[in-house]
Design an enzyme around this catalytic site. Structure first.
Site, PDB file in Angstrom:
ATOM      1  N   ASP A  52      -5.481   2.527  -0.597  1.00 30.75           N
ATOM      2  CA  ASP A  52      -4.643   2.005   0.497  1.00 30.75           C
ATOM      3  C   ASP A  52      -4.744   2.831   1.775  1.00 30.75           C
ATOM      4  O   ASP A  52      -3.720   3.195   2.377  1.00 30.75           O
ATOM      5  CB  ASP A  52      -3.172   1.958   0.073  1.00 30.75           C
ATOM      6  CG  ASP A  52      -2.954   1.370  -1.314  1.00 30.75           C
ATOM      7  OD1 ASP A  52      -3.782   0.552  -1.742  1.00 30.75           O
ATOM      8  OD2 ASP A  52      -1.955   1.738  -1.955  1.00 30.75           O
ATOM      9  N   GLU A 222      -1.040  -8.857  -0.669  1.00 27.97           N
ATOM     10  CA  GLU A 222      -0.429  -7.608  -0.201  1.00 27.97           C
ATOM     11  C   GLU A 222      -1.345  -6.996   0.850  1.00 27.97           C
ATOM     12  O   GLU A 222      -2.335  -7.599   1.260  1.00 27.97           O
ATOM     13  CB  GLU A 222      -0.247  -6.647  -1.385  1.00 27.97           C
ATOM     14  CG  GLU A 222      -1.561  -6.287  -2.073  1.00 27.97           C
ATOM     15  CD  GLU A 222      -1.373  -5.625  -3.428  1.00 27.97           C
ATOM     16  OE1 GLU A 222      -0.255  -5.657  -3.957  1.00 27.97           O
ATOM     17  OE2 GLU A 222      -2.367  -5.079  -3.949  1.00 27.97           O
TER      18      GLU A 222
END
Length: 500
Positions: A52, A222
């Site tokens: 991420d 997401e």
């Protein structure tokens, strides 16, 4: 001040908006502009399991803030990495930890950095809340320095509830040219955008009086990310399951920072020859240029643990109409960063130094990349030290182990006895062809192998006319690597790509 918050205004001078003030940056010197096709010194570009990644550009350095990719209970801190050139990276450990956030216990995810008014803000998710009764969500920490330490700014989450069905995770912060800051976030297949007030720690409202505006595009899972280029807004997100091979990145374009966002294309997906589960990205722009990189995480082909994710970046290219080309994962390593991340030795002694990958004298020591190429072109600079022996590249390798011929695959080597050799191994050596060439010990030669179907060609220095050309159907795909036999050697400028 993050690179992604700004559109390109001029090649000679970048005018960037930070905290509502116009700041003039000196042009990036031509020699210092990172203009690469990929991470030229190899992906992963930093060591360790991370995911991420979000990016920032602070004071002449590129910053990457990732999730620490461990079990949820162990995700209690965030590291950061900075670089002046996207090659040499400095680790800044534990810039934020749960010890600095009273309400955060675990699952500290997806840090999003931004600078404003001389303060550095880091937005993060924590506790992986599953309903509104649980404590957690999106928080914000602040520091006087990019490297922290960051401290909780509110003593509570900034977003602590589900709105429009969006789990409060995976936030990204974007400051538009007019100074308005926005935060994009959401999991569980829903995405929201909110306005941030100038204090960067409270939420504003839209003209209709609402605070949370749903912007969910097609196939959103997401990993929201926003950037702006040439007056257009690009919204990116991740699709699929984070542990699965279908994890990928898609994007939309809009004339407004709040959408609507309609999916245009998938731009980043797994490459079965390079890596799996590629997603949750950010984008960084080299200030004063139209050079862009996509920074993301991916899982090595040989790893099955869901948390075994690594950080990578590749070039992001745009078409004339502003749409984004699909990203091609490149395999390169010039060892300029002084490490050999991603290479796994099998026998021999190996080290990265002086911009080269060096092998000590051994009878068959090899080092492999976790790749699985079938048809390929493979280039490397090879310097056998001699006297005697040979050094070169391995390809279509499976079942590697320590031992002279302990692998199944092909090897092309340059010998200081004046020969170029090609053969295959499977516990024993089977020569396929050789060619005499004037080769002096310690001299560097460009070695190229092309393997397309059953056709294998070996080039040395002259990359237009093969020195060896054979047909062999024994091995069809596998890893790429380098090898020595009876000599020490060094390797540089490795590049592998699918043969077209």
């Amino acid at each position: 001040m993050t690179a992604r918050t700004h559109a390109l205004l001029a090649r000679s001078c970048a005018l960037l908006l930070a905290g509502g003030l116009l700041v003039t940056l000196s042009p990036t010197p031509a020699a210092a502009v990172p203009d690469y096709t990929t991470a030229e010194s190899g992906n992963p570009f930093v060591d360790g399991w991370y995911a991420d990644p979000d990016t920032a550009y602070y004071g002449g350095r590129y910053w990457v803030f990732p999730t620490t990719s461990k079990a949820y209970a162990e995700q209690t801190y965030l590291d950061a990495f900075s670089s002046p050139d996207l090659i040499h990276w400095t680790k800044h450990p534990k810039v934020l930890s749960t010890a600095d956030v009273s309400w955060a216990e675990y699952a500290v995810w997806a840090p999003a950095p931004v600078e404003r008014n001389g303060k550095y803000y880091l937005y993060f998710a924590a506790n992986d809340i599953q309903n509104d009764a649980q404590l957690g969500g999106i928080g914000v920490a602040v520091s006087d320095r990019p490297e922290g330490p960051y401290k909780d700014a509110l003593g509570k989450p900034l977003v602590s509830r589900f709105h429009n069905g969006a789990q409060p995770i995976d936030q990204d912060v974007f400051i538009d040219d007019d100074g308005q800051a926005y935060m994009y976030y959401g999991g569980w297949h829903h995405a929201n955008v909110v306005k941030l007030n100038p204090d960067m720690t409270s939420l504003g409202t839209f003209p209709d009086g609402t605070t949370y505006k749903e912007i969910t595009p097609e196939n959103y899972t997401e990993g929201s990310f926003m950037f702006k280029r040439n007056g257009r807004y690009y919204f990116m997100w991740s699709e699929g399951g984070w542990t699965g091979p279908d994890y990928s990145v898609s994007y939309a374009m809009s004339e407004s920072p709040t959408g609507p966002f309609r999916k245009i294309d998938k731009v980043l997906a797994q490459d079965p020859a390079v890596a799996r589960g590629s997603g949750h990205n950010s984008v960084v722009n080299v200030p004063g240029t139209d050079i862009w990189y996509i920074v993301y995480h991916r899982r090595p082909l040989g790893e099955t643990d869901g948390n075994h994710r690594q950080l990578a970046y590749d070039r992001l290219h745009f078409n004339a109409d502003g749409t984004i080309r699909r990203v091609e994962m490149r395999v390169r390593d010039n060892f300029a960063d002084g490490n050999a991340l991603g290479w796994k030795p099998y026998g021999g002694t190996w080290s990265a130094a002086d911009g080269r990958y060096r092998a000590g004298h051994s009878l068959g020591g090899k080092a492999l990349l976790d790749t699985d190429f079938a048809d390929l072109t493979y280039d490397a600079d090879v310097t056998p030290q001699g006297p005697g022996g040979d050094a070169g590249v391995t390809f279509r390798v499976t079942r590697p182990a320590v031992g002279t011929d302990s692998y199944s695959g092909y090897y092309a080597g340059i010998g200081t006895d004046g020969k170029v050799v090609l053969g295959r191994a499977d516990g024993r050596w089977t020569p396929l062809a050789s060619r005499s060439l004037p080769i002096a010990p310690g001299s560097t030669h460009r070695l190229r192998v092309t393997a397309v179907g059953t056709s294998i060609k070996v080039y040395v220095d002259d990359l237009t006319t093969p020195k060896i050309s054979v047909t062999d159907a024994t091995y069809t795909s596998g890893a790429t690597g380098v090898r020595v036999f009876g000599t020490a050697a060094s390797f540089d400028n490795v590049a592998v790509w699918p043969a077209r």
